[in-house]
Write a protein that holds these residues in place. Structure first.
Motif: not given
Length: 353
Positions: A79-97, A297-303
């Motif tokens: 986010p804009a504050g640059l002090d936290r982060g959100y980490l998410f995965s996309l499935p490798r088998d996700l059907l996409v165009e 940012m520190r590791e406890d700020a990564i969701t």
């Protein structure tokens, strides 16, 4: 498994530890044109401002003549504050165009997400695959699917380098959340299981490494092997994504611990191994620029965010791939709208513990 997020955070910490060590880290990083913008791209602004979206891809170590496979795909949203982060995965088998990509003579079509890396890497007329162009097509595919219009940086991590980083730290401590996970590929001593040559889905045989529920200190090969397992894992690839995210967090905690940061010879080994494992593109900004921007940012700020999905069947009832549930699209909309904090607060079940 995807260490790019950790490397960004660690480099920010190193700025206040040793400029010389940071310079060694940055000097070891390979820079390639991952977004197809050319070598002369200039940063739009001298300072990095949020919000940021960073695309992180883990690839199998393969021969130079083989098409690279995107074994793991993650996005870090800051986010804009640059002090936290959100980490998410996309499935490798996700059907996409997957969009048409003239650079590799690909006409476009519907396929699994991890195929985009290979399809974009093909060189018309022959020649060794081009992983940078593979990343470019993958990023375009992810943009089309999520609606995230711009990635401010991208990174490719090779799994061989991953093992070196863990071993340079002296191993990594993490918790196995299932009773027993058996390795598909490795023996208990870390060597490869024999291949019976049957051409079937599970061709390996012989004794298998296993990972029991509880807290363990893993060597590099153990950590990599554990977070790559999906057969026999609860929730399959979604369970594997959870384990990868758990490892990223454990890695960040250890990389920023006093055991590493105050031991300069060990720290030097870690950052050199990290740099050598990373291919980076910051669209005109260096990895050090991003490290400085994310220094708060520190590791406890990564969701760690989990996106639920399920099997997609073909017309014959067979397995065709994976599809995400509607809440994923709502999450992507929150990223685009700058409202992720509020969205996650209203949907706490989406946080990976």
């Amino acid at each position: 498994m995807i260490l790019g997020a950790v490397l960004m955070v660690v480099s920010g910490g190193l700025l206040v530890t040793s400029q010389a060590l940071l310079a060694r880290y940055e000097g070891a990083v390979t820079t390639e044109d991952l977004f197809g913008e050319g070598d002369d791209v200039k940063p739009r602004e001298s300072d990095i401002k949020g919000p940021l979206n960073i695309l992180l891809v883990g690839i199998d170590p393969r021969e130079a003549t083989q098409l690279p496979l995107a074994d793991s795909i993650m996005i870090m949203h800051v986010p804009a504050g640059l002090d936290r982060g959100y980490l998410f995965s996309l499935p490798r088998d996700l059907l996409v165009e997957i969009p048409a990509f003239p650079k590799s003579d690909y006409r476009g079509g519907r396929d699994k997400l991890n195929a985009a890396m290979a399809l974009g890497s093909r060189v018309p007329g022959g020649g060794n695959p081009d992983r940078a162009k593979g990343f470019e097509l993958l990023s375009k595919t992810v943009t089309n699917y999520t609606g995230i219009q711009r990635f401010h940086a991208g990174a490719i991590v090779n799994f061989n380098g991953f093992k070196k980083i863990v071993d340079a730290m002296g191993g990594v401590v993490m918790t196995v959340d299932q009773d027993v996970v058996y390795s598909e590929h490795l023996k208990p001593d870390g060597t490869h299981r024999p291949n019976n040559g049957c051409g079937c889905e599970h061709p390996y045989y012989g004794p298998r490494a296993k990972y029991t529920k509880g807290t363990h200190k893993f060597k590099g090969w153990q950590a990599l092997d554990y977070v790559r397992q999906r057969y026999g894992v609860k929730d399959g690839d979604y369970g594997r994504q959870r384990h990868q995210q758990q490892f990223v967090k454990a890695m960040a905690q250890q990389a920023l611990s006093k055991d590493v940061l105050t031991d300069l010879p060990k720290l030097d080994r870690v950052i050199r191994a990290a740099g050598e494992s990373l291919v980076f593109n910051g669209r005109g900004h260096s990895v050090a620029d991003f490290g400085f921007a994310l220094r708060g940012m520190r590791e406890d700020a990564i969701t760690m965010v989990k996106l639920k999905g399920g099997t997609v069947r073909n017309s014959s009832g067979g397995y065709a791939g994976e599809g995400l549930q509607p809440e994923a699209k709502q999450f992507f909309a929150a990223i685009r709208g700058g409202t992720v904090d509020a969205f996650i607060a209203a949907n706490p079940e989406m946080v990976n513990r």
